[in-house]
Design a protein around this motif. Structure first.
Motif, PDB file in Angstrom:
ATOM      1  N   LYS A  48       4.978  -0.128 -12.960  1.00 19.77           N
ATOM      2  CA  LYS A  48       3.628   0.437 -12.837  1.00 19.77           C
ATOM      3  C   LYS A  48       3.047   0.025 -11.487  1.00 19.77           C
ATOM      4  O   LYS A  48       2.950  -1.154 -11.176  1.00 19.77           O
ATOM      5  CB  LYS A  48       2.736  -0.058 -13.971  1.00 19.77           C
ATOM      6  N   LEU A  49       2.659   1.014 -10.700  1.00 18.97           N
ATOM      7  CA  LEU A  49       2.230   0.764  -9.324  1.00 18.97           C
ATOM      8  C   LEU A  49       1.035  -0.162  -9.230  1.00 18.97           C
ATOM      9  O   LEU A  49       0.930  -0.944  -8.300  1.00 18.97           O
ATOM     10  CB  LEU A  49       1.925   2.091  -8.624  1.00 18.97           C
ATOM     11  N   ASP A  50       0.117  -0.111 -10.178  1.00 16.18           N
ATOM     12  CA  ASP A  50      -1.081  -0.952 -10.099  1.00 16.18           C
ATOM     13  C   ASP A  50      -0.786  -2.417 -10.395  1.00 16.18           C
ATOM     14  O   ASP A  50      -1.602  -3.285 -10.120  1.00 16.18           O
ATOM     15  CB  ASP A  50      -2.167  -0.430 -11.037  1.00 16.18           C
ATOM     16  N   LYS A  51       0.387  -2.715 -10.922  1.00 18.74           N
ATOM     17  CA  LYS A  51       0.753  -4.101 -11.246  1.00 18.74           C
ATOM     18  C   LYS A  51       1.423  -4.833 -10.082  1.00 18.74           C
ATOM     19  O   LYS A  51       1.632  -6.033 -10.138  1.00 18.74           O
ATOM     20  CB  LYS A  51       1.702  -4.136 -12.443  1.00 18.74           C
ATOM     21  N   VAL A  55       0.847  -1.200   0.000  1.00 20.72           N
ATOM     22  CA  VAL A  55       0.000   0.000   0.000  1.00 20.72           C
ATOM     23  C   VAL A  55       0.880   1.247   0.000  1.00 20.72           C
ATOM     24  O   VAL A  55       0.633   2.194  -0.753  1.00 20.72           O
ATOM     25  CB  VAL A  55      -0.963   0.000   1.207  1.00 20.72           C
ATOM     26  N   TRP A 100       8.261  -7.185 -10.467  1.00 26.76           N
ATOM     27  CA  TRP A 100       7.442  -6.020 -10.812  1.00 26.76           C
ATOM     28  C   TRP A 100       8.238  -5.026 -11.650  1.00 26.76           C
ATOM     29  O   TRP A 100       7.750  -4.514 -12.653  1.00 26.76           O
ATOM     30  CB  TRP A 100       6.943  -5.408  -9.513  1.00 26.76           C
ATOM     31  N   LYS A 158      -0.983  -7.092  -4.601  1.00 25.53           N
ATOM     32  CA  LYS A 158      -1.482  -6.522  -3.359  1.00 25.53           C
ATOM     33  C   LYS A 158      -1.481  -7.532  -2.217  1.00 25.53           C
ATOM     34  O   LYS A 158      -1.612  -7.169  -1.068  1.00 25.53           O
ATOM     35  CB  LYS A 158      -2.896  -5.991  -3.565  1.00 25.53           C
ATOM     36  N   GLN A 195       2.386   1.713  -3.424  1.00 18.76           N
ATOM     37  CA  GLN A 195       1.400   2.155  -4.403  1.00 18.76           C
ATOM     38  C   GLN A 195       1.026   3.622  -4.200  1.00 18.76           C
ATOM     39  O   GLN A 195       0.772   4.326  -5.163  1.00 18.76           O
ATOM     40  CB  GLN A 195       0.156   1.275  -4.345  1.00 18.76           C
ATOM     41  N   GLU A 196       0.991   4.067  -2.953  1.00 15.23           N
ATOM     42  CA  GLU A 196       0.612   5.443  -2.677  1.00 15.23           C
ATOM     43  C   GLU A 196       1.747   6.428  -2.930  1.00 15.23           C
ATOM     44  O   GLU A 196       1.528   7.495  -3.494  1.00 15.23           O
ATOM     45  CB  GLU A 196       0.122   5.572  -1.234  1.00 15.23           C
TER      46      GLU A 196
END
Length: 69
Positions: free
Chosen positions: A49-52, A11, A42, A55, A14-15
């Motif tokens: 890319k953060l969304d990849k 998290v 990654w 999680k 990603q932020e």
């Protein structure tokens, strides 16, 4: 002091796109090893890319899979 785990680190990455060495130090060894491996994959295959970034840790995915069976 609350515990800091793989999901918290993801998290944060990603932020903000970064994680501090102090936060690395807070991670349990197993989570640290897994996070570093995921970051390598990654960066190599998802171009950062953060969304990849996954999680959820593989360890937790395996636990969920075992519960379903």
């Amino acid at each position: 002091m609350s515990k800091y785990h793989y999901e918290d680190a993801v998290v944060q990455l990603q932020e903000s796109g970064s994680i501090s060495l102090i936060d690395f130090k807070k991670l349990p060894y197993e989570d640290l090893v897994e996070l570093l491996e995921e970051i390598k994959v990654w960066c190599l295959y998802a171009n950062g890319k953060l969304d990849k970034l996954p999680k959820e840790s593989k360890k937790q995915k395996a636990k969920k899979k075992d519960r379903k069976e």
